[in-house]
Each structure stands twice: as C-alpha cells, then as structure tokens.
Design an enzyme around this catalytic site. Structure first.
Site, PDB file in Angstrom:
ATOM      1  N   ASP A  30      11.035 -13.756  -2.265  1.00  0.00           N
ATOM      2  CA  ASP A  30      10.294 -15.017  -2.333  1.00  0.00           C
ATOM      3  C   ASP A  30       8.814 -14.679  -2.438  1.00  0.00           C
ATOM      4  O   ASP A  30       8.203 -14.236  -1.469  1.00  0.00           O
ATOM      5  CB  ASP A  30      10.562 -15.875  -1.091  1.00  0.00           C
ATOM      6  CG  ASP A  30       9.994 -17.280  -1.223  1.00  0.00           C
ATOM      7  OD1 ASP A  30       8.938 -17.435  -1.873  1.00  0.00           O
ATOM      8  OD2 ASP A  30      10.604 -18.221  -0.690  1.00  0.00           O
ATOM      9  N   HIS A  60      28.666 -30.513  -5.569  1.00  0.00           N
ATOM     10  CA  HIS A  60      27.311 -30.779  -5.053  1.00  0.00           C
ATOM     11  C   HIS A  60      27.409 -31.555  -3.736  1.00  0.00           C
ATOM     12  O   HIS A  60      26.801 -32.616  -3.563  1.00  0.00           O
ATOM     13  CB  HIS A  60      26.478 -31.570  -6.080  1.00  0.00           C
ATOM     14  CG  HIS A  60      25.007 -31.449  -5.838  1.00  0.00           C
ATOM     15  ND1 HIS A  60      24.067 -31.516  -6.840  1.00  0.00           N
ATOM     16  CD2 HIS A  60      24.294 -31.257  -4.690  1.00  0.00           C
ATOM     17  CE1 HIS A  60      22.848 -31.380  -6.338  1.00  0.00           C
ATOM     18  NE2 HIS A  60      22.967 -31.221  -5.030  1.00  0.00           N
ATOM     19  N   ASP A  69      28.189 -24.748  -5.804  1.00  0.00           N
ATOM     20  CA  ASP A  69      28.148 -26.140  -5.374  1.00  0.00           C
ATOM     21  C   ASP A  69      27.330 -26.998  -6.331  1.00  0.00           C
ATOM     22  O   ASP A  69      27.458 -28.215  -6.334  1.00  0.00           O
ATOM     23  CB  ASP A  69      27.555 -26.258  -3.968  1.00  0.00           C
ATOM     24  CG  ASP A  69      27.582 -27.684  -3.447  1.00  0.00           C
ATOM     25  OD1 ASP A  69      28.688 -28.259  -3.380  1.00  0.00           O
ATOM     26  OD2 ASP A  69      26.510 -28.225  -3.129  1.00  0.00           O
ATOM     27  N   ALA A 126      21.741 -24.267  -4.438  1.00  0.00           N
ATOM     28  CA  ALA A 126      20.373 -24.730  -4.658  1.00  0.00           C
ATOM     29  C   ALA A 126      20.312 -25.708  -5.834  1.00  0.00           C
ATOM     30  O   ALA A 126      20.435 -26.914  -5.657  1.00  0.00           O
ATOM     31  CB  ALA A 126      19.442 -23.541  -4.885  1.00  0.00           C
ATOM     32  N   ARG A 127      20.147 -25.182  -7.055  1.00  0.00           N
ATOM     33  CA  ARG A 127      20.096 -25.984  -8.264  1.00  0.00           C
ATOM     34  C   ARG A 127      20.879 -25.274  -9.361  1.00  0.00           C
ATOM     35  O   ARG A 127      20.738 -24.054  -9.562  1.00  0.00           O
ATOM     36  CB  ARG A 127      18.650 -26.196  -8.725  1.00  0.00           C
ATOM     37  CG  ARG A 127      17.888 -27.228  -7.907  1.00  0.00           C
ATOM     38  CD  ARG A 127      18.407 -28.626  -8.157  1.00  0.00           C
ATOM     39  NE  ARG A 127      17.664 -29.660  -7.444  1.00  0.00           N
ATOM     40  CZ  ARG A 127      17.985 -30.124  -6.258  1.00  0.00           C
ATOM     41  NH1 ARG A 127      19.052 -29.630  -5.621  1.00  0.00           N
ATOM     42  NH2 ARG A 127      17.276 -31.087  -5.677  1.00  0.00           N
ATOM     43  N   GLU A 183      25.781 -31.959 -14.281  1.00  0.00           N
ATOM     44  CA  GLU A 183      26.584 -32.554 -13.219  1.00  0.00           C
ATOM     45  C   GLU A 183      26.948 -33.988 -13.583  1.00  0.00           C
ATOM     46  O   GLU A 183      26.049 -34.803 -13.811  1.00  0.00           O
ATOM     47  CB  GLU A 183      25.829 -32.516 -11.893  1.00  0.00           C
ATOM     48  CG  GLU A 183      25.597 -31.092 -11.396  1.00  0.00           C
ATOM     49  CD  GLU A 183      24.940 -31.022 -10.013  1.00  0.00           C
ATOM     50  OE1 GLU A 183      24.570 -32.080  -9.455  1.00  0.00           O
ATOM     51  OE2 GLU A 183      24.801 -29.901  -9.496  1.00  0.00           O
TER      52      GLU A 183
END
Length: 323
Positions: free
Chosen positions: A175, A283, A260, A235-236, A265
């Site tokens: 990060d 999700h 997920d 996350a995305r 989507e």
C-alpha cells in the site's frame, strides 16, 4: 426548513432506520429505480441530497444537472462511482461510511480463503451427488506456514490481518499510501507489489477502484504469482482482468480464486463459473443485518449534518489516496 432527498440502490439502505433518522428533519424522500445517469440526473434536479450505493453513477453530468444539491451520501466505503472532484468544484459535499462492514468483509474474506483452500464447495457437491471420497479435493495444502499478501492496508485489510493472528501465517502488504508503522503494529511487513505477488501463497485484494488500480491483476501480475496460489477479491471487480484470470486458472498457472465482486455485476454467463477452482459469491461480503442498520444510520445522519450546515463526520477529500 423542508429538504428533498433522493435514494437509490435501496437493497443496502435499511428502510426503517432511514425513515427514523430522516424523521428528525422535515424531509421528503423519493426512491428512484433506474440507475442510468440520465435518469439519476433528472431525479436530482431540484433535490438537496442524494444517497447512493455502488451501483449508481454520480457523474459530473449528474452533478451539473442538480440545481440545489448540497450533499451526496455514499452508502458504503468506496467512492469510485462518484465524480468527487466534480462534486467539490460544484460545492457539493461527498460523505461515505468508512467503518462500514469491516467485520463482515474481513470475515467473508477469511471464509473465501478457507473455502478455496479446503475445497469446501467441491466436497459439498461431491457428497450431494452421493459420493463419499476425500480424493476429489486433491491437492489440499495447509494454511499454516503460508504467506498471505494484502493489496492495500486500510481498515478492512487491517481487520483481516488481525483475524489471521494465531493461524501461523506470515502477512505482507502493499500500500503506497499506508505508513509502515500501521502495518508493523500487526506484524505485517510492507513490500512492493512485485514482491507481494512473487512471495504470497494467498493474495487478498482490498484496494479501491481508481485509475491507478483498475486491472492491476492482469496477465503479467498473475504470471508473477505461484502456480498454486489463491487470489481472493472482496474489494472491486475492476481490479482483476477476468479473461487473464480464467486463462491462468485453466493453464494451471494459478491454484484458485475466491470472488465476491466482478468486472460486471451481475457477471452473466462467465466461463469462470465452469471451474471448480473458483468460488463465487454475489457481492455479499458487506451483508449482515447489523451492518445494514449501521450503514443507513451513519450515512443519513451525516447527510443531515450537511443539510443543517454542520460539518460532516466522514467527508471525502478528492486528494485522498487509497482508503
């Protein structure tokens, strides 16, 4: 004073809580069904506030169409669906819920890791077919002794790292915006993205979707990972090139994936769904009954603060990096 509020994506906006909070002010609430930017633009023309989830795009055009908009409430953490810069330039405050579903998402991430690692869906399908055979899940390796790599180290990743304690794993993280001392407090080593990919047995994605992160897990990144590594994404979906992911899985260049979130989507008829090495959920990592109530209360209360001319608790700064 009376306010007009538009709410979209009501699946994560608890109705009773929303009503109770908005009863505290003289507000009328309209729920819009369409997520198309043109429909959203028409709906916000004369409103004071809009509250949206990830599925509704609040573009510069939407903001320009609003004559009296004061605040956009994001019912969640990520704001990639909101043009924050355009909002700030128009004098519109954007607020989110930074603590939203930290417990739920970190737990769901762990659940996907264990489901993939222990081949739980494979065994479940096998038993329900009338079989009773341990070998259908071969090979299975231990979690203990693994290296878990976290892409981004915000609140969700930090909580996941804390939950990994006691499982005898090494945790590393990439990060560029998180101070190393924050990682050190949880015995997490700060590394480069390349080192994380090459050293991790499990890679878990927690980054927001930005121009910098979109498609960061591409063919090149997957090629740097272990052939038996697991990729988990809560996350995305846009962080992962799903075509490259499929290619890596079918060529045995990757061990498995727990997803997920998806590029689109709902994802439709994806070839990833044909692979036993992929575990998918819709999700839903955010969800618990408690998280819905907390989400609604937090975002609506902050929207009300802005409408009253008070400082919000969770404003979004367009210069913020990953969070």
């Amino acid at each position: 004073m009376s306010y007009k509020v538009v709410v979209s994506d009501t699946k994560v906006i608890d109705g009773e809580t929303r009503a109770a909070v908005l009863d505290a002010v003289d507000a009328t609430v309209e729920t819009i069904a369409s997520k198309e930017p043109a429909a959203v633009a028409r709906a916000v023309k004369d409103v004071d506030a809009v509250i949206v989830d990830a599925g509704t795009q609040v573009t510069a055009e939407v903001i320009d169409a609003a004559d009296s908009l004061k605040v956009v409430g994001r019912a969640g953490i990520g704001v990639d669906n909101i043009d924050v810069q355009a909002a700030v330039e128009a004098g519109v405050t954007v607020v989110n819920v930074p603590e939203y579903s930290v417990e739920e998402v970190s737990t769901h991430t762990f659940a996907l890791v264990l489901a993939c690692l222990r081949k739980i869906p494979t065994f479940d399908r096998s038993v329900k077919r009338g079989e009773w055979e341990w070998a259908v899940g071969q090979p299975i390796r231990r979690l203990a002794g693994s290296t878990v790599g976290l892409v981004a180290f915000g609140k969700l990743a930090s909580r996941f790292a804390a939950k990994l304690r006691g499982f005898d794993v090494d945790v590393i993280a990439y990060d560029p915006y998180a101070p190393e001392y924050r990682m050190g407090d949880l015995d997490v080593e700060s590394v480069t993205f390349e080192t994380l990919l090459s050293d991790s047995d499990i890679v878990s994605l927690h980054a927001p979707l930005t121009d910098e992160t979109r498609g960061m897990i591409d063919a090149d990144a997957l090629d740097q990972m272990h052939d038996d590594a697991l990729l988990v994404n809560t996350a995305r979906g846009g962080l992962v090139d799903e075509t490259a992911l499929y290619d890596a899985l079918v060529s045995s260049d990757l061990g498995g994936a727990g997803l997920d979130v998806r590029e689109a989507e709902p994802p439709g008829d994806s070839p990833l769904h044909d692979l036993d090495s992929v575990v998918c959920t819709p999700h839903v990592a955010w969800y618990s009954e408690a998280s819905r109530v907390e989400l609604t209360q937090t975002v609506t209360e902050d929207v009300i603060r802005v409408l009253r001319g008070e400082a919000p608790e969770n404003p979004i700064d367009p210069e913020t990096g990953w969070f």
